[in-house]
Write an enzyme that holds these catalytic residues in place. Structure first.
Site, PDB file in Angstrom:
ATOM      1  N   LYS A 171      30.185  16.129 -36.576  1.00 55.34           N
ATOM      2  CA  LYS A 171      30.723  14.978 -37.288  1.00 55.34           C
ATOM      3  C   LYS A 171      29.890  14.679 -38.554  1.00 55.34           C
ATOM      4  O   LYS A 171      29.845  15.492 -39.438  1.00 55.34           O
ATOM      5  CB  LYS A 171      30.800  13.777 -36.351  1.00 55.34           C
ATOM      6  CG  LYS A 171      31.409  14.110 -34.970  1.00 55.34           C
ATOM      7  CD  LYS A 171      32.891  14.462 -35.026  1.00 55.34           C
ATOM      8  CE  LYS A 171      33.417  15.039 -33.704  1.00 55.34           C
ATOM      9  NZ  LYS A 171      33.147  14.214 -32.517  1.00 55.34           N
ATOM     10  N   TYR A 223      32.999   8.385 -25.410  1.00 63.13           N
ATOM     11  CA  TYR A 223      33.695   9.596 -25.833  1.00 63.13           C
ATOM     12  C   TYR A 223      34.341  10.278 -24.623  1.00 63.13           C
ATOM     13  O   TYR A 223      33.748  10.316 -23.536  1.00 63.13           O
ATOM     14  CB  TYR A 223      32.696  10.529 -26.529  1.00 63.13           C
ATOM     15  CG  TYR A 223      33.316  11.828 -26.938  1.00 63.13           C
ATOM     16  CD1 TYR A 223      34.213  11.887 -28.000  1.00 63.13           C
ATOM     17  CD2 TYR A 223      33.055  13.001 -26.239  1.00 63.13           C
ATOM     18  CE1 TYR A 223      34.819  13.072 -28.364  1.00 63.13           C
ATOM     19  CE2 TYR A 223      33.650  14.195 -26.598  1.00 63.13           C
ATOM     20  CZ  TYR A 223      34.534  14.227 -27.660  1.00 63.13           C
ATOM     21  OH  TYR A 223      35.137  15.398 -28.003  1.00 63.13           O
ATOM     22  N   ARG A 267      19.167  33.168 -28.496  1.00 63.95           N
ATOM     23  CA  ARG A 267      19.507  32.161 -27.479  1.00 63.95           C
ATOM     24  C   ARG A 267      18.297  31.278 -27.172  1.00 63.95           C
ATOM     25  O   ARG A 267      18.438  30.131 -26.771  1.00 63.95           O
ATOM     26  CB  ARG A 267      20.037  32.842 -26.206  1.00 63.95           C
ATOM     27  CG  ARG A 267      20.296  31.877 -25.051  1.00 63.95           C
ATOM     28  CD  ARG A 267      21.267  32.447 -24.006  1.00 63.95           C
ATOM     29  NE  ARG A 267      20.899  33.759 -23.549  1.00 63.95           N
ATOM     30  CZ  ARG A 267      19.987  34.012 -22.588  1.00 63.95           C
ATOM     31  NH1 ARG A 267      19.364  33.021 -21.993  1.00 63.95           N
ATOM     32  NH2 ARG A 267      19.724  35.249 -22.236  1.00 63.95           N
ATOM     33  N   ASP A 315      24.072   8.490 -27.435  1.00 66.61           N
ATOM     34  CA  ASP A 315      24.949   9.231 -28.344  1.00 66.61           C
ATOM     35  C   ASP A 315      24.911   8.492 -29.687  1.00 66.61           C
ATOM     36  O   ASP A 315      25.448   7.387 -29.814  1.00 66.61           O
ATOM     37  CB  ASP A 315      26.368   9.260 -27.760  1.00 66.61           C
ATOM     38  CG  ASP A 315      27.338  10.086 -28.604  1.00 66.61           C
ATOM     39  OD1 ASP A 315      27.054  10.318 -29.793  1.00 66.61           O
ATOM     40  OD2 ASP A 315      28.389  10.475 -28.070  1.00 66.61           O
TER      41      ASP A 315
HETATM   42  C1  LIG Z   1      33.051  14.440 -31.142  1.00 59.37           C
HETATM   43  C2  LIG Z   1      32.152  13.613 -30.318  1.00 59.37           C
HETATM   44  C3  LIG Z   1      31.441  14.160 -29.241  1.00 59.37           C
HETATM   45  C4  LIG Z   1      31.597  15.604 -28.813  1.00 59.37           C
HETATM   46  O1  LIG Z   1      31.054  16.488 -29.730  1.00 59.37           O
HETATM   47  P1  LIG Z   1      31.586  17.993 -29.970  1.00 59.37           P
HETATM   48  O2  LIG Z   1      30.754  18.460 -31.121  1.00 59.37           O
HETATM   49  O3  LIG Z   1      33.048  17.925 -30.259  1.00 59.37           O
HETATM   50  O4  LIG Z   1      31.299  18.731 -28.700  1.00 59.37           O
HETATM   51  C5  LIG Z   1      30.581  13.334 -28.551  1.00 59.37           C
HETATM   52  N1  LIG Z   1      30.442  12.027 -28.865  1.00 59.37           N
HETATM   53  C6  LIG Z   1      31.115  11.465 -29.865  1.00 59.37           C
HETATM   54  C7  LIG Z   1      30.924  10.018 -30.165  1.00 59.37           C
HETATM   55  C8  LIG Z   1      31.996  12.232 -30.634  1.00 59.37           C
HETATM   56  O5  LIG Z   1      32.683  11.658 -31.625  1.00 59.37           O
END
Ligand SMILES: *Cc1c(COP(=O)(O)O)cnc(C)c1O
Length: 394
Positions: A204, A107, A54, A179
């Protein structure tokens, strides 16, 4: 600095002094120390790798080394998901009484953090239209501590002027979090434009194979140390096997990204002329209202586009049913193309008013995979022809 392909293959080498060519997986919850001093020191080592998983694990350190070098930041860390990265970072950086600025187009999880969780904890929030840089400035209050940006944004592909927001924030002693999931460091490096902390849904493009949930954060070591400290409490730790899968995926990001970019551009161009389509949102199109800004701050425009249909909700839904290659799924950034109808997906989560405000009913988000462009384009045009024919005979 070596090129991105060299970085993704070699940047982690120092973190695993092993003779194994493929880094071993440290599937262990804890590590043993030889003496009390070493043991105690391990507990205090931010983003360490051999105290307790952790607190950090060699497989985390490997991915983090690659992410930090790709994003051109001092340090990086990984988490169990993108949302774990965001929530941990925000909880580390704000307190009750503080104010946070976010975007209207963002998001869904980020929106929920801003609209629900933070206000519940006594942190006020303001959501602005990111296309208007002045809106960020007007939203500033003396208690503003953090600005959350996302560009291109999900699912409308709006662009945020990263340098402008970073400069504004710096002048007011406010931290910025970007992000970078849609762009990846191959298409855009927010830290080079002055953003403090970059985060990813590594689920992603970074992982790229739709088989891992993971998140990543990159930024100055001092800020990441604070986030790491909070991560010990949120406990959203990435499993060692998932970290190893993420490392395997990220190795080929520089090979995959140009293909996503090509496929996104090809689909956007092909669909923008189609009579069933009212509008295609894709920053690589010259018709995108912020194309110039996107071209200035990005090296490529990514694989995600959104398409609005003349026949609204029903036609958008029918289009998805006619697609052969893209599967109906909420994710993106894997090898296979995926498509989603946001108005249908969010119908149960948002009120009717929130839904109308968030997304046009006839909008489809297409996330191109790495298939051959010609096949994706032919498939999408075939589906668009089919919904048009249905509409004409109806
Ligand atoms: C999918 C996504 C998230 C969230 O991520 P997770 O791995 O599903 O928690 C945040 N921002 C964007 C732009 C995303 O496409």
């Amino acid at each position: 600095m070596p090129g991105t392909s060299t970085v993704t293959v070699h940047a982690d080498r120092e973190t695993h002094p092993s003779r194994a060519v493929a880094p071993p997986i440290y599937q262990t919850a804890a590590f043993a120390a030889d003496d009390a001093e070493t043991f105690a020191a391990g507990a205090l080592q931010p983003r360490g790798k051999d105290f307790y998983t952790r607190y950090g694990n060699p497989n985390h350190a490997q991915v983090a080394a690659v992410v930090a070098e790709l994003e051109n930041t001092e340090a990086a860390m990984v988490t169990a998901s993108g949302m774990a990265a965001l929530t941990t970072a925000v909880l580390a950086l704000v307190s009750a009484g503080d104010h946070v600025i976010g975007q209207k187009s963002t998001y869904g999880g980020t929106a929920s953090l801003l609209l629900n969780l933070l206000p519940r904890l006594g942190v006020s929030t303001t959501l602005v239209d990111q296309r208007d840089t002045g809106a960020f400035e007007r939203a500033l209050t003396p208690r503003t501590r953090l600005i959350l940006v996302e560009t291109p944004s999900n699912p409308l592909l709006h662009i945020t002027d990263l340098s402008a927001v970073a400069d504004l924030a710096r002048a007011h002693d406010v931290l910025t979090l970007a992000d970078n999931t849609f762009a990846t460091p191959l298409n855009q490096r927010p830290a080079d434009l002055g953003i403090d902390v970059v985060w990813h849904s590594a689920t992603k493009y970074l992982n790229g194979h739709s088989d891992v949930s993971a998140g990543a954060l990159a930024g100055p070591a001092e800020i990441l140390d604070r986030i790491w400290d909070t991560s010990l409490l949120t406990g959203a730790v990435l499993g060692p096997i998932d970290a190893a899968l993420l490392l395997r995926g990220i190795r080929t990001l520089p090979l995959r990204m140009p293909r996503y970019n090509d496929n996104g551009q090809a689909l956007a161009l092909a669909l923008s002329g189609h009579p069933a389509v009212t509008q295609v949102h894709y920053p690589g199109l010259e018709s995108h209202p912020q194309h110039k800004l996107a071209a200035d701050q990005m090296n490529g425009f990514g694989g995600v586009l959104s398409v609005e249909f003349t026949g609204g909700f029903a036609m958008a839904d029918a289009f998805l049913s006619h697609l052969h290659y893209p599967r109906r799924s909420a994710s993106l950034g894997g090898v296979g193309s995926l498509a989603v109808h946001p108005a249908a997906m969010w119908a149960g989560m948002l009120s009717a008013d929130q839904l109308t405000e968030a997304v046009p009913p006839g909008l489809i988000r297409l996330a191109a995979g790495i298939e051959d462009s010609a096949d994706l384009v032919a498939d999408a045009l075939h589906a668009a022809d089919a919904v048009l024919a249905q509409a004409t005979t109806a």
